[in-house]
Enzyme design. Sequence first.
Site, PDB file in Angstrom:
ATOM      1  N   ASP A 287     -12.928   1.649  32.912  1.00  0.00           N
ATOM      2  CA  ASP A 287     -11.967   1.825  33.605  1.00  0.00           C
ATOM      3  C   ASP A 287     -12.533   2.600  34.914  1.00  0.00           C
ATOM      4  O   ASP A 287     -13.398   3.296  34.990  1.00  0.00           O
ATOM      5  CB  ASP A 287     -10.882   2.990  33.117  1.00  0.00           C
ATOM      6  CG  ASP A 287      -9.533   3.208  34.014  1.00  0.00           C
ATOM      7  OD1 ASP A 287      -8.755   2.517  33.995  1.00  0.00           O
ATOM      8  OD2 ASP A 287      -9.757   4.161  34.812  1.00  0.00           O
TER       9      ASP A 287
ATOM     10  N   HIS B  82      -5.328   9.127  34.947  1.00  0.00           N
ATOM     11  CA  HIS B  82      -5.908   8.477  36.149  1.00  0.00           C
ATOM     12  C   HIS B  82      -7.350   9.141  36.464  1.00  0.00           C
ATOM     13  O   HIS B  82      -7.810   9.130  37.726  1.00  0.00           O
ATOM     14  CB  HIS B  82      -5.044   9.055  37.293  1.00  0.00           C
ATOM     15  CG  HIS B  82      -3.742   8.171  37.439  1.00  0.00           C
ATOM     16  ND1 HIS B  82      -3.733   6.785  37.658  1.00  0.00           N
ATOM     17  CD2 HIS B  82      -2.308   8.432  37.262  1.00  0.00           C
ATOM     18  CE1 HIS B  82      -2.548   6.401  37.703  1.00  0.00           C
ATOM     19  NE2 HIS B  82      -1.579   7.348  37.371  1.00  0.00           N
TER      20      HIS B  82
END
Length: 596
Positions: free
Chosen positions: A34, A175
Site C-alpha cells: 500500500d 490511510h
Amino acid sequence: MTAAHEVQGRGRAVQGTLDDLGTPLAEVTFVVVDLETTGGSAADSAITEIGAVKVRGGVELGELGTLVDPGGPVPPFITALTGITTAMVTAAPRMDSVLPAFLEFARGCVLVAHNAPFDIGFLKAACAANGYAWPAFPVVDTVDLARRVLGKDEVPNCKLGTLARFFRTRTEPTHRALADARATVEVLHGLIERLGSFGVTSLEELRGFAKAPTPEQRRKRHLADDVPSAPGVYLFEDAGGEILYVGKSGDLRSRVRSYFTGSETRRRVREMVGLAERVRTIVCATGLEAEVRELRLIAEHKPRYNRRSKFPERAIWLKLTAEPFPRLSIVRECRDDGARYLGPISSRRQAEEARAALHEAVPLRQCTQRLTVRLVERGRARTCALADLGRCGAPCDGRESPDAYAVHTETAHAIMEGDVRPVVAAAQVRIDRLASELRYEEAAAQRDRLAAFVRAAARGQRLTALARLPELVAARPGFDGGWELSVVRYGRLAAAGTVPPRAHPRPYVDALIATAETVFPPGGGAPGGVALGAPPSSGATAEEMECVLRWLDLPGVRLVELDGAWTCPAHGAEGLRAWIDNAYTSHDPDAGQGRR
C-alpha cells in the site's frame, strides 16, 4: 477429466490431477503493498510512504514500512487525510534508496494491492524515474476479487474500510501505508476463504477468477447474436420490456458482446445482465447521432442502471429576477418571465460561488423579501446588516432611488450577457490585496469564486451562441473517404447522414436539410430570449449541445451552411477559461487530484 501427464512416485507412475497444473495458493508468497502519495496521478505526484507485508500460507514472513521524501511539500488535503506532514517526510529517505529495498523484498513474489492500478502505477513510475526495469510481478487486485465474491446485499461498496469491517479485521485501515497493507492481508485471506466455494485453489485460478464471465453472462451471450456491426444505440430490456440500460458505440456488435465476457467486471452491469432478456439496437448514421440519441433516451426513460444524464431537468441556473429591485437567485428552471439567466451550472455550490463573485462586482440586494417601490416609499421594507457594511445598494431604506438601483441592474445584465470584465476586475483587486497581506487562503477562496463564475459564464455563452442559430450544417471527413453530415437547428441535432466516397456532397446535403426535424425557436429568459434548459417541444438540453460543439471542434469539420451569426461576446468568459485553469496549476500543482 484427468490430467494428460504423469508424475513419478516411489518408482511407479502415478496419474496426475488438475491440481498439478497450477501453483497451490498455500505455496504462493504474496507481498501486499500500500502507498500514500501526494496526489492521485503518478505523472505529477510522488510517493510519501510505502507499506508492504509478505505472507505465505497465512503466515506473515516479514514487513517493510517507511516514509519517503517526495521531493516537495505534502499538500494540506493529503495531510488532513493521512496525517503525513511535510516535516515528517523531510528527513525520510528518498525514493532512489527506498525502491531497491522494496524490489528486493518483493522479488519472486505476487504483488497484492487494493485498487492495484493505483499503487502499481506509482511503483512503475518510480522505477522508470530511477532507471529500474519493472519486474514482471504477477498482480492480484483485492477490489476485483471482492466485486466477484461479495454480493451487493453483503457490502455496499468495495472500499478497504468497508471490507475490513465486513471481514472483522484486527487492523483498521487508517490511510497509513503499513496499517492499510496489514488490513489488506486480512481482507485477502477472507476473500481466498470465500473463493474456496468456487473451486479456486491455485494462483492461476485466482488471477483468472476476476476476469472470468459469470454463469449469467455466459448463458446470455445469445442476446448479442443479431446485433449489427454499425454505430448506434443499444438498450438492454428485461422480460417486462423495462429499459434497464442505454449505451452507445461506434460498433454495436463488438460493444454489446463485451457485456457477456470477462472484460466486463462492473458489479452493477453484471447485475443488469442477469436481469436482461433482450437487447434492442438503433442503428445511427454517425457517432454524433448515436451520442445524442443516447442522451435523449436516457433522459426519457431514466434507466435504473444508467447513472449519468438521467435528469437534465435538474440543471441549476443563476437568475437575475424581473422585479422593481432585481436580485440574484439560484433556480432549477428557466422560464419565459423576462429575467436573465446564467448557466447551466454543475452544482449548487458552484452556483453560490458564482453568485458571490457577481455580488463582489455589483452591489445588488441579497435579501429575499419582495421589494416594491410603494413598499420602499412608505418605509415598510426591512433592512439588513449588509446595508450597514456597504455591501448592498440598500434600496430598502431609500438610500438608492429606483433609477439609481437600475444602474446596478443594467451592469448585472451586461455581465450576464457577455461582458465579464467588472467581475474579473473586482475579484482581481481583492485577490491582490489579500495576497499582499499574506492571507493566501482567503485569496484562494476569491479565486475559486471567480473561477466558478468564469466557467459558468463561459459555458452559458458558448451554448447560447449555438442555441440562437436557426440552422447550421456541417461536414466532417469520414474514415472511408466520404463525409459525415449534421444539421443543427437552435442547438438541437435535427438530422445526421453520410456522403459516400467520391460522391458529390450537394445533393446529399440538400436532401438531409429537406428531411431534417422541424425545430421551433426555444423560448425562455436567457440572453437573447434563449433558455438553455430544454424548453418544451423545441431546442436541446445543454448536454446535447455540448456534444454537438465537441463534434464541431473535431479536426477537419467544415461549415457548409449557416443561418444567422455564430459569435461569442468579445469580452466574454470563454477567453478567460485557460487563464483560470493556469491560475490553479501555477498555484497548486495537485489541484483537483485526490487519493483513492
